[in-house]
Scaffold this active site. Structure first.
Site, PDB file in Angstrom:
ATOM      1  N   TYR A  50       5.877  -5.534  -5.287  1.00 54.52           N
ATOM      2  CA  TYR A  50       4.945  -6.653  -5.383  1.00 54.52           C
ATOM      3  C   TYR A  50       5.505  -7.625  -6.418  1.00 54.52           C
ATOM      4  O   TYR A  50       6.692  -7.928  -6.393  1.00 54.52           O
ATOM      5  CB  TYR A  50       3.533  -6.129  -5.708  1.00 54.52           C
ATOM      6  CG  TYR A  50       2.463  -7.179  -5.551  1.00 54.52           C
ATOM      7  CD1 TYR A  50       2.387  -7.972  -4.403  1.00 54.52           C
ATOM      8  CD2 TYR A  50       1.534  -7.396  -6.560  1.00 54.52           C
ATOM      9  CE1 TYR A  50       1.417  -8.945  -4.271  1.00 54.52           C
ATOM     10  CE2 TYR A  50       0.559  -8.362  -6.431  1.00 54.52           C
ATOM     11  CZ  TYR A  50       0.504  -9.144  -5.280  1.00 54.52           C
ATOM     12  OH  TYR A  50      -0.448 -10.108  -5.167  1.00 54.52           O
ATOM     13  N   LYS A 105      -3.965   4.244  21.490  1.00 53.35           N
ATOM     14  CA  LYS A 105      -2.688   3.631  21.877  1.00 53.35           C
ATOM     15  C   LYS A 105      -1.739   3.573  20.688  1.00 53.35           C
ATOM     16  O   LYS A 105      -0.532   3.776  20.817  1.00 53.35           O
ATOM     17  CB  LYS A 105      -2.922   2.224  22.421  1.00 53.35           C
ATOM     18  CG  LYS A 105      -3.609   2.167  23.773  1.00 53.35           C
ATOM     19  CD  LYS A 105      -2.653   2.563  24.883  1.00 53.35           C
ATOM     20  CE  LYS A 105      -3.327   2.444  26.242  1.00 53.35           C
ATOM     21  NZ  LYS A 105      -2.392   2.770  27.338  1.00 53.35           N
TER      22      LYS A 105
END
Length: 304
Positions: A50, A105
Site C-alpha cells: 500500500y 461459478k
C-alpha cells in the site's frame, strides 16, 4: 445382483443436494473469501503493498498502460455478470437470488482453472445498461463471463460487447454450451460410425444455448437443411413468420434449417433423427420413450 433402486430412493437422492445446500450456505455465509497473494510478514510490508510504495507501480501503469497486467491481478480476474433473468432452471429470479449461482461459478473458475472470478449481479434488466456496466468494469477485469441472461437480449449484449469491449467477453450459455456439445457430438458420432454432414438433428428447445449450438454445429459441418429445432410452439420452419419481427435469431434458424418444413412438435422432430440435442424445460415427460424409439438406428442423445 444389483439392488433395484425405487422411485422414492431416487427422489430422496435428488433432493439431498438441495437439503445440504440449505444447511451449508448459511453456515459459511456464502462460498467466497478474498485473501492476499503477497507475503505480509509484519505491518511494515504494507509500505510495499500500500502506501507509499504502491505509488511506484501506479506511475508505471500510467506511463505504460499495458503493465497493468504485470503489476495487478487484472489478467487473472474475471467478472461473472448477470441480471438474474434466466437462472438455471429457475427463470427470472432477480439479481440477489442469482448470487448463490454466481458464487458457485466463481469456485468453478478457481478450482478447475486457477482463475480468480467475482460475481457481479446487476440490478437492471436493460440490455444497454448491462453493456454499459460491463464497459465500466473493463479497467478492473481481464475478461467477462456473461451468465444467466434471458433471451433474446443475451444475443444483443454478447454481440455488442464482442465488438466494442477492450477485453474478452464470453457468454457461458451460448459459447460454453456450444463448445462442449460440439466436442461431445464429434466423439459420439465416431462411436456410432456416422458422418457430421449426413446426420439429421432434432434440437429440442430454442433458447440461447440451442441456437448457439446450432450455429457452431453448422460451422463444423452439420447440414443445416437436416436440422429441425422445436420451441414451445412447435417446429421452426420458413412459415413461422410469427418470429420474423420479434426474434431475429429464431427467424434465422427458421430460414436456414428444416428443408422438409417438418411441422408439429417434439415427436415429429425426433422421427428418424440421428441426434437429439435437448436443452428445454427440465423434468420427466418432456421427451417420451416412444418418441425415442422412432429415431434412427444408433441414435445419439445429448441432454442438458
Amino acid at each position: 445382483m444389483a439392488k433395484k433402486i425405487t422411485e422414492e430412493e431416487l427422489l430422496a437422492k435428488a433432493a439431498k443436494p438441495g437439503q445440504e445446500a440449505m444447511k451449508l450456505h448459511p453456515f459459511y455465509k456464502g462460498k467466497l473469501a478474498v485473501i492476499p497473494k503477497c507475503a505480509i510478514r509484519t505491518v511494515d510490508d504494507f509500505a510495499i503493498w500500500y502506501t507509499p510504495g504502491v505509488a511506484a507501480p501506479c506511475r508505471d501503469i500510467q506511463a505504460h498502460p499495458e503493465t497493468v497486467f504485470e503489476h495487478t491481478n487484472k489478467g487473472n480476474l474475471v467478472a461473472i455478470v448477470s441480471d438474474g433473468s434466466r437462472v438455471l432452471g429457475l427463470g427470472d429470479i432477480g439479481p440477489e437470488a442469482a448470487m448463490p449461482v454466481m458464487e458457485g461459478k466463481v469456485i468453478l473458475f478457481k478450482y478447475l482453472g486457477g482463475v480468480d472470478a467475482f460475481p457481479i449481479c446487476l440490478d437492471t434488466k436493460d440490455p444497454d445498461e448491462i453493456i454499459q456496466a460491463v464497459k465500466w468494469l473493463e479497467p478492473t477485469f481481464g475478461g467477462v463471463n456473461l451468465e444467466d441472461l434471458a433471451q433474446p437480449k443475451c444475443f444483443y449484449i454478447l454481440d455488442t460487447l464482442r465488438k466494442e469491449a477492450r477485453i474478452p467477453v464470453w457468454h457461458d450459455d451460448q459459447q460454453g454450451t456450444a463448445a462442449v456439445t460440439l466436442a461431445a457430438l464429434i466423439n459420439a458420432l465416431k462411436v456410432v460410425g456416422k458422418e457430421m454432414g449426413q446426420v439429421k438433428l432434432a434440437m429440442i428447445g430454442a433458447g440461447a444455448a440451442n441456437i448457439a449450438i446450432t450455429r457452431i454445429l453448422m460451422a463444423a459441418g452439420v447440414d443445416p437443411e437436416k436440422v429441425v429445432m422445436v420451441d414451445s410452439q412447435g417446429t421452426l420452419h420458413a412459415e413461422r413468420t410469427d418470429l420474423k419481427e420479434k426474434f431475429k435469431e429464431k427467424w434465422h434458424v427458421c430460414q436456414a434449417t428444416n428443408a422438409e418444413k417438418i411441422k408439429g412438435g417434439i415427436p415429429e422432430a425426433l422421427k428418424n433423427a440421428d441426434v437429439c440435442i435437448a436443452l428445454s424445460k427440465p423434468g420427466s415427460g418432456t421427451i417420451k420413450k416412444e418418441w425415442i424409439r422412432a429415431m434412427a438406428k444408433d441414435a445419439v442423445g445429448l441432454i442438458g
